[in-house]
Design a protein around this motif. Sequence first.
Motif, PDB file in Angstrom:
ATOM      1  N   CYS A  21       0.857  -1.181   0.000  1.00 17.69           N
ATOM      2  CA  CYS A  21       0.000   0.000   0.000  1.00 17.69           C
ATOM      3  C   CYS A  21       0.896   1.236   0.000  1.00 17.69           C
ATOM      4  N   LEU A  22       0.728   2.098  -1.002  1.00 15.26           N
ATOM      5  CA  LEU A  22       1.511   3.322  -1.128  1.00 15.26           C
ATOM      6  C   LEU A  22       0.663   4.501  -0.661  1.00 15.26           C
ATOM      7  N   VAL A  23       1.253   5.388   0.133  1.00 17.91           N
ATOM      8  CA  VAL A  23       0.514   6.531   0.684  1.00 17.91           C
ATOM      9  C   VAL A  23       1.243   7.819   0.310  1.00 17.91           C
ATOM     10  N   ASP A  39       0.023  -7.001  -5.331  1.00 17.49           N
ATOM     11  CA  ASP A  39      -1.351  -6.518  -5.191  1.00 17.49           C
ATOM     12  C   ASP A  39      -1.226  -5.102  -4.619  1.00 17.49           C
ATOM     13  N   VAL A  40      -1.477  -4.085  -5.436  1.00 23.70           N
ATOM     14  CA  VAL A  40      -1.113  -2.708  -5.087  1.00 23.70           C
ATOM     15  C   VAL A  40      -2.344  -1.853  -4.810  1.00 23.70           C
ATOM     16  N   LYS A  41      -2.290  -1.137  -3.678  1.00 25.23           N
ATOM     17  CA  LYS A  41      -3.311  -0.149  -3.340  1.00 25.23           C
ATOM     18  C   LYS A  41      -2.611   1.183  -3.091  1.00 25.23           C
ATOM     19  N   VAL A  42      -3.246   2.283  -3.499  1.00 19.99           N
ATOM     20  CA  VAL A  42      -2.710   3.623  -3.260  1.00 19.99           C
ATOM     21  C   VAL A  42      -3.743   4.455  -2.518  1.00 19.99           C
ATOM     22  N   VAL A  96      -3.942  -1.339 -10.370  1.00 22.57           N
ATOM     23  CA  VAL A  96      -3.715  -0.607  -9.122  1.00 22.57           C
ATOM     24  C   VAL A  96      -5.031  -0.069  -8.602  1.00 22.57           C
ATOM     25  N   GLU A  97      -5.340  -0.362  -7.338  1.00 24.78           N
ATOM     26  CA  GLU A  97      -6.567   0.109  -6.698  1.00 24.78           C
ATOM     27  C   GLU A  97      -6.287   1.454  -6.019  1.00 24.78           C
ATOM     28  N   ILE A  98      -6.966   2.510  -6.455  1.00 19.77           N
ATOM     29  CA  ILE A  98      -6.708   3.862  -5.972  1.00 19.77           C
ATOM     30  C   ILE A  98      -7.882   4.346  -5.126  1.00 19.77           C
ATOM     31  N   HIS A  99      -7.567   4.867  -3.927  1.00 19.66           N
ATOM     32  CA  HIS A  99      -8.569   5.444  -3.033  1.00 19.66           C
ATOM     33  C   HIS A  99      -8.185   6.896  -2.747  1.00 19.66           C
ATOM     34  N   ALA A 128       3.486   2.515  -8.655  1.00 21.58           N
ATOM     35  CA  ALA A 128       2.379   1.595  -8.388  1.00 21.58           C
ATOM     36  C   ALA A 128       2.117   0.688  -9.586  1.00 21.58           C
ATOM     37  N   ILE A 129       2.103   1.263 -10.779  1.00 18.20           N
ATOM     38  CA  ILE A 129       1.850   0.480 -11.988  1.00 18.20           C
ATOM     39  C   ILE A 129       2.958  -0.547 -12.215  1.00 18.20           C
ATOM     40  N   GLU A 130       4.214  -0.131 -12.021  1.00 21.00           N
ATOM     41  CA  GLU A 130       5.320  -1.064 -12.224  1.00 21.00           C
ATOM     42  C   GLU A 130       5.301  -2.184 -11.184  1.00 21.00           C
ATOM     43  N   LEU A 131       4.936  -1.867  -9.949  1.00 25.91           N
ATOM     44  CA  LEU A 131       4.843  -2.914  -8.924  1.00 25.91           C
ATOM     45  C   LEU A 131       3.753  -3.926  -9.268  1.00 25.91           C
ATOM     46  N   ALA A 132       2.643  -3.431  -9.812  1.00 24.89           N
ATOM     47  CA  ALA A 132       1.578  -4.340 -10.243  1.00 24.89           C
ATOM     48  C   ALA A 132       2.072  -5.264 -11.352  1.00 24.89           C
TER      49      ALA A 132
END
Length: 458
Positions: free
Chosen positions: A41-43, A71-74, A99-102, A62-66
Motif C-alpha cells: 500500500c503506497l501513501v 497486489d497494489v493499493k494507493v 492498481v486500486e486507488i482510493h 504503483a503500476i510497475e509494482l503491479a
Amino acid sequence: MVPRRMALDAEATHQAAGDQGADRGERLGVDPATGRPLRVCLVNQYLVPDVASTGYLIYELAIELAKLGFDVKVYTTMPGYGPKETRVVAPRREVVEGVEIHRLWATRFSKTSLVGRASNYLTFVASMFLRLLFTSRRDTVYLYTTAPPILTFIGAMVSLFRKHRYVHLLYDAFPQVAVWVGTIRGGSAIDRLWHAMNKICYGRATRAIVLCQKARSLVHDTYGMRRDRIHVIPNWADGEEFQRREKADSKFAREHDLLDKFVVMYSGNLGLYYDFETILGAAERLEGEPFKLVLIGSGGKREWIREQIEARKLKNTLLLPYQPRASLNDSLSAADASLVSIAEGIEGISFPSKLYTSLAVGRTILALSETDSELRELVEKRGVGRWAALGDVDGMAEVIRGLMHEPGEVREQGLRARELFERGFTREICSERYARVLRAAHPLVDSDAELHLDSIGG
C-alpha cells in the motif's frame, strides 16, 4: 469496502499486469510460500492527474509494482496541488492498470498560503490515520512518503496499536528543509519536537528509502537507523515519454527563435532550493553572444527572477510558464544544455529530480552545486556534462562558452546522458529496486536475502 465489480476488474487487470511482469524475469511480487500476490500500500498526498512530481512518481511506481506481481493499493487525496483552474475531478475509487486507488477527503486550499497548506496536510493526515487505524492489514507492507512531511507519523502511530509494517520514503528531509528556508528556527521547540518524532518514525520503520548517499548518512547519523536498513534508490523519468530528439525538430525551438543560439534551459520548479543567481549573472556576461537562457516553470523564486531579468536588462533570457505535459519532450529538446541546480546546504535534505528527465532527453547537463556534491560527481565521472560552483559567475560563463565552441562534444555528452539514463534511471529499473526493498520488508517474507544489495546501491 470495494464494490464487487471493481474488485473483479482489479483481479483481472492485476493478473494481466502480473503476466507482463513475468516477461521482465522474477516475480518479485509473489508470496514464495503460496504463490499469491504480496500486498503493498503506497501513501502519498498527490497522485496523477495532479501535477505534483511525487504524484507522477508514485503513480508510475504503483503500476510497475503491479506488473511485477504485487497486489497494489494507493491512498491519496483529490487533485489540489496546482491553481484552481488546473484542477480536475477524479474518482473517489478506481482501478488503473491493476492498481486500486482510493482518494480520501482533505481540504484543497491554495498551497501559496501557509495556513492553507497546513490545513491540506493535517486534514489528509487525519483522514489517513483514521482509515489505517481501523483497516491496517497484517499481511501488507505500507510505503509512506514525505508528501506531506508529517505523513510517516501515521505509520509510527498506527504501529503502536496494530501490527503495521512500513517503509519510510524520504523525498525531502523535514524539519531540516523548514529550517533552511527559514520557516522555523533551528533548535526551537518545534524543531526539537519534530526531530524527536522523526526518531520514533525511523525507529519503528522496517526500512527506509532515500534519494542519495548524503541523505542516507543524514538518516543514519541523525536518527540512528542502521545503514543496512537505509537504501539509496534515485528517482527516475519515463523513457518512453521522454526521448532524445534533435533540436532542429523542436517546434518549441522554432517558435521561440532558438535554433541558431546555444540554449541553456531550466524547466521545472523555480523554487527556493535552487540557485539562479549564478546563471543569471552568467547570462549578463554572455550578452551579445549567440546564447539564450530559457527558464520555464513556477515557484517561490519566479517573481524574483522576473525582477532580476528586468533590472539586469537581460535580452538573452526568456521566462516562461510550465509547458503542457503533452509537449514537454518537445520543449526540453530545444535545449543544448540542461541546467540542474541545487542550492548550498540542500543536497542530502533534497535532490533535483529534473536530472533524470534531462538525462532521458539526452542533453548535456550543466550542473550547478557545491564542490563535494553527488550531482557533480555523477556528471563529471560519467562524462555527461560540465560543472560550475555555486556563486562562480565568471566560471559558469566560461563553462558555457566552452560548450558553445564544442558542438561535437556537446552532442557526445547528450548521447552518453541518454545511455546512462537507460542503464540506471528508467522507471522499470528503479521500480524493480523498490520492489526488492518492499519484498524484503514484507511481513510474509522479511528477509535480507531478497535484496541483492549490490543491485540497488546498498
